[in-house]
Design a protein around this motif. Structure first.
Motif, PDB file in Angstrom:
ATOM      1  N   LEU A  14       0.659  -1.142  -0.116  1.00 12.26           N
ATOM      2  CA  LEU A  14      -0.058  -0.179   0.023  1.00 12.26           C
ATOM      3  C   LEU A  14       0.935   1.166  -0.026  1.00 12.26           C
ATOM      4  O   LEU A  14       1.815   1.437   0.813  1.00 12.26           O
ATOM      5  CB  LEU A  14      -0.822  -0.045   1.272  1.00 12.26           C
ATOM      6  CG  LEU A  14      -1.911  -1.322   1.433  1.00 12.26           C
ATOM      7  CD1 LEU A  14      -2.640  -0.982   2.621  1.00 12.26           C
ATOM      8  CD2 LEU A  14      -2.701  -1.109   0.011  1.00 12.26           C
ATOM      9  N   SER A  19       1.084  10.627   4.062  1.00  8.99           N
ATOM     10  CA  SER A  19       2.378  10.744   4.882  1.00  8.99           C
ATOM     11  C   SER A  19       2.123  12.150   5.599  1.00  8.99           C
ATOM     12  O   SER A  19       3.007  13.097   5.619  1.00  8.99           O
ATOM     13  CB  SER A  19       3.417  11.030   3.680  1.00  8.99           C
ATOM     14  OG  SER A  19       3.644   9.584   3.115  1.00  8.99           O
ATOM     15  N   SER A  20       1.202  12.558   6.211  1.00  8.70           N
ATOM     16  CA  SER A  20       1.019  13.887   6.897  1.00  8.70           C
ATOM     17  C   SER A  20       2.060  13.754   8.010  1.00  8.70           C
ATOM     18  O   SER A  20       2.529  15.234   8.353  1.00  8.70           O
ATOM     19  CB  SER A  20      -0.305  14.036   7.264  1.00  8.70           C
ATOM     20  OG  SER A  20      -0.818  13.213   7.907  1.00  8.70           O
ATOM     21  N   ARG A  21       2.237  13.039   8.845  1.00  6.73           N
ATOM     22  CA  ARG A  21       3.206  13.046   9.720  1.00  6.73           C
ATOM     23  C   ARG A  21       4.535  13.106   9.155  1.00  6.73           C
ATOM     24  O   ARG A  21       5.358  13.843  10.065  1.00  6.73           O
ATOM     25  CB  ARG A  21       2.884  11.798  10.885  1.00  6.73           C
ATOM     26  CG  ARG A  21       1.992  11.806  11.912  1.00  6.73           C
ATOM     27  CD  ARG A  21       1.449  10.523  12.521  1.00  6.73           C
ATOM     28  NE  ARG A  21       1.118   9.409  11.336  1.00  6.73           N
ATOM     29  CZ  ARG A  21       0.857   8.160  11.519  1.00  6.73           C
ATOM     30  NH1 ARG A  21       1.105   7.640  12.665  1.00  6.73           N
ATOM     31  NH2 ARG A  21       0.597   7.402  10.664  1.00  6.73           N
ATOM     32  N   LYS A  26       6.366   9.383   2.105  1.00  7.73           N
ATOM     33  CA  LYS A  26       7.258   8.293   2.721  1.00  7.73           C
ATOM     34  C   LYS A  26       7.766   7.281   1.699  1.00  7.73           C
ATOM     35  O   LYS A  26       9.021   6.987   1.920  1.00  7.73           O
ATOM     36  CB  LYS A  26       6.564   7.449   3.871  1.00  7.73           C
ATOM     37  CG  LYS A  26       6.485   8.281   4.867  1.00  7.73           C
ATOM     38  CD  LYS A  26       5.788   7.380   5.992  1.00  7.73           C
ATOM     39  CE  LYS A  26       4.292   7.209   5.632  1.00  7.73           C
ATOM     40  NZ  LYS A  26       3.414   6.480   6.991  1.00  7.73           N
ATOM     41  N   GLU A  77      -6.014   3.152  -7.952  1.00 11.39           N
ATOM     42  CA  GLU A  77      -7.050   3.691  -6.701  1.00 11.39           C
ATOM     43  C   GLU A  77      -7.595   5.060  -7.325  1.00 11.39           C
ATOM     44  O   GLU A  77      -6.942   6.043  -7.367  1.00 11.39           O
ATOM     45  CB  GLU A  77      -5.993   3.900  -5.532  1.00 11.39           C
ATOM     46  CG  GLU A  77      -6.782   4.072  -4.401  1.00 11.39           C
ATOM     47  CD  GLU A  77      -5.955   3.949  -2.971  1.00 11.39           C
ATOM     48  OE1 GLU A  77      -4.734   3.908  -3.064  1.00 11.39           O
ATOM     49  OE2 GLU A  77      -6.426   4.026  -2.085  1.00 11.39           O
ATOM     50  N   CYS A 105       4.305   0.529   2.862  1.00 13.37           N
ATOM     51  CA  CYS A 105       5.489   1.174   2.100  1.00 13.37           C
ATOM     52  C   CYS A 105       6.464   1.885   3.174  1.00 13.37           C
ATOM     53  O   CYS A 105       7.660   2.181   2.424  1.00 13.37           O
ATOM     54  CB  CYS A 105       5.118   2.336   1.149  1.00 13.37           C
ATOM     55  SG  CYS A 105       4.727   3.802   1.619  1.00 13.37           S
TER      56      CYS A 105
HETATM   57  N1  LIG Z   1      -3.211   2.882  -1.235  1.00 14.98           N
HETATM   58  C1  LIG Z   1      -3.467   3.454  -0.127  1.00 14.98           C
HETATM   59  N2  LIG Z   1      -2.354   3.212   0.868  1.00 14.98           N
HETATM   60  C2  LIG Z   1      -2.631   4.146   1.787  1.00 14.98           C
HETATM   61  C3  LIG Z   1      -3.754   4.658   2.309  1.00 14.98           C
HETATM   62  N3  LIG Z   1      -3.911   5.208   3.566  1.00 14.98           N
HETATM   63  C4  LIG Z   1      -2.308   4.609   4.117  1.00 14.98           C
HETATM   64  N4  LIG Z   1      -2.069   3.981   3.225  1.00 14.98           N
HETATM   65  C5  LIG Z   1      -0.698   3.090   3.336  1.00 14.98           C
HETATM   66  O1  LIG Z   1      -0.870   2.446   4.407  1.00 14.98           O
HETATM   67  C6  LIG Z   1       0.448   2.109   4.964  1.00 14.98           C
HETATM   68  C7  LIG Z   1       0.191   2.912   6.531  1.00 14.98           C
HETATM   69  O2  LIG Z   1      -0.120   4.047   6.788  1.00 14.98           O
HETATM   70  P1  LIG Z   1       0.343   5.083   7.637  1.00 14.98           P
HETATM   71  O3  LIG Z   1       1.777   4.578   8.163  1.00 14.98           O
HETATM   72  O4  LIG Z   1      -0.692   5.381   8.712  1.00 14.98           O
HETATM   73  O5  LIG Z   1       0.795   6.140   6.492  1.00 14.98           O
HETATM   74  P2  LIG Z   1      -0.002   7.668   6.026  1.00 14.98           P
HETATM   75  O6  LIG Z   1      -1.452   7.528   6.263  1.00 14.98           O
HETATM   76  O7  LIG Z   1       0.490   7.819   4.782  1.00 14.98           O
HETATM   77  O8  LIG Z   1       0.569   8.455   7.292  1.00 14.98           O
HETATM   78  P3  LIG Z   1      -0.358   9.761   8.086  1.00 14.98           P
HETATM   79  O9  LIG Z   1      -0.585  10.709   7.142  1.00 14.98           O
HETATM   80  O10 LIG Z   1       1.164  10.256   8.531  1.00 14.98           O
HETATM   81  O11 LIG Z   1      -1.188   8.939   9.082  1.00 14.98           O
HETATM   82  C8  LIG Z   1       1.345   3.221   4.296  1.00 14.98           C
HETATM   83  O12 LIG Z   1       2.157   2.314   3.440  1.00 14.98           O
HETATM   84  C9  LIG Z   1       0.297   3.938   3.492  1.00 14.98           C
HETATM   85  O13 LIG Z   1       0.989   4.636   2.194  1.00 14.98           O
HETATM   86  C10 LIG Z   1      -5.055   4.700   1.137  1.00 14.98           C
HETATM   87  O14 LIG Z   1      -5.966   5.569   1.223  1.00 14.98           O
HETATM   88  N5  LIG Z   1      -4.753   4.133  -0.022  1.00 14.98           N
END
Ligand SMILES: Nc1nc2c(ncn2[C@@H]2O[C@H](COP(=O)(O)OP(=O)(O)OP(=O)(O)O)[C@@H](O)[C@H]2O)c(=O)[nH]1
Ligand SMILES: [Mg+2]
Length: 202
Positions: A14, A19-21, A26, A77, A105
């Motif tokens: 995924l 990547s807001s944090r 990322k 997506e 990822c």
């Molecule tokens: N394809 C897809 N991947 C997602 C989605 N939301 C999160 N991910 C992926 O899921 C994994 C875990 O997400 P988080 O570590 O919470 O990362 P994030 O949502 O990018 O980060 P924050 O905005 O900081 O919460 C990461 O590989 C993200 O890229 C989405 O809506 N679609």
């Protein structure tokens, strides 16, 4: 009980989070010289048949992945930002393997030996087991785990009634709890913010 040593397993990575944090994408951030997404792809290719990447912005990653020439496939997506559980549910329909290795990822320390061990274990768990997920510090680590592709309809039902939490969903289905030793704990260290990235490089 399946008891087969050669399961067909594909990986789903995924890569569509905000990547807001972290404050920047990322997937593209380098760790020991290569972007985290490229590292995840490299490990996936060592462990499973095919690698699928679910993202709303494949053009961002063309250069680092050389997709499709390196055997990866995109899953388009259309509705971004729904979170990892919904993204996973949508992707399952596009996949054909018996088991799916689901990866985030942002896991720079994935260990192919551990993943091979889990996949081997999947060949001997009872058919009733729908997922094999590490449980660490009181919670499931769903984005470095194995799922039967057959869970698709169950996951879809959960989402249809408003579910959006992996933790809640996993509490409702038969899950094999993967043990977490030091190596696995390192592997599960995901980099959500700049400090996580620094700590994982120490
Ligand atoms: N394809 C897809 N991947 C997602 C989605 N939301 C999160 N991910 C992926 O899921 C994994 C875990 O997400 P988080 O570590 O919470 O990362 P994030 O949502 O990018 O980060 P924050 O905005 O900081 O919460 C990461 O590989 C993200 O890229 C989405 O809506 N679609
Ligand atoms: Mg994360």
């Amino acid at each position: 009980m399946s008891d087969r040593t050669h399961l067909i397993v594909d990986t789903l990575i995924l890569a569509g989070g905000r990547s807001s944090r972290m404050g920047q994408d990322k997937a593209l951030l380098p760790w020991q010289g290569s972007p985290m997404l490229a590292r995840a792809i490299a490990v996936a290719k060592q462990c499973t048949r095919s690698t699928y990447i679910m993202t709303p912005w494949p053009e961002r990653y063309q250069e680092i992945t050389s997709v499709p020439s390196d055997g990866c496939q995109w899953i388009a997506e259309t509705l971004a930002g729904q979170g990892p559980l919904v993204a996973f549910a949508r992707a399952v329909d596009s996949m054909s393997s018996e088991w799916i290795l689901l990866l985030a990822c942002d896991l720079p320390q994935l260990d192919a030996t551990v993943l091979h061990r889990w996949i081997h274990l999947a060949s001997s768990v009872p058919d009733s087991i729908l997922a094999m997920v590490p449980h660490h510090e009181g919670k499931w680590e769903p984005l470095c785990a194995l799922y039967r592709r057959a869970i698709g309809p169950h996951l879809q039902d959960f989402i249809t009634i408003g579910g959006d939490s992996f933790q809640q969903w996993l509490s409702q289905i038969p899950v094999y709890q993967l043990p977490v030793d030091g190596t696995v704990a390192n592997m599960l260290h995901n980099c959500n913010c700049p400090e996580d990235l620094e700590n994982s490089r120490l």
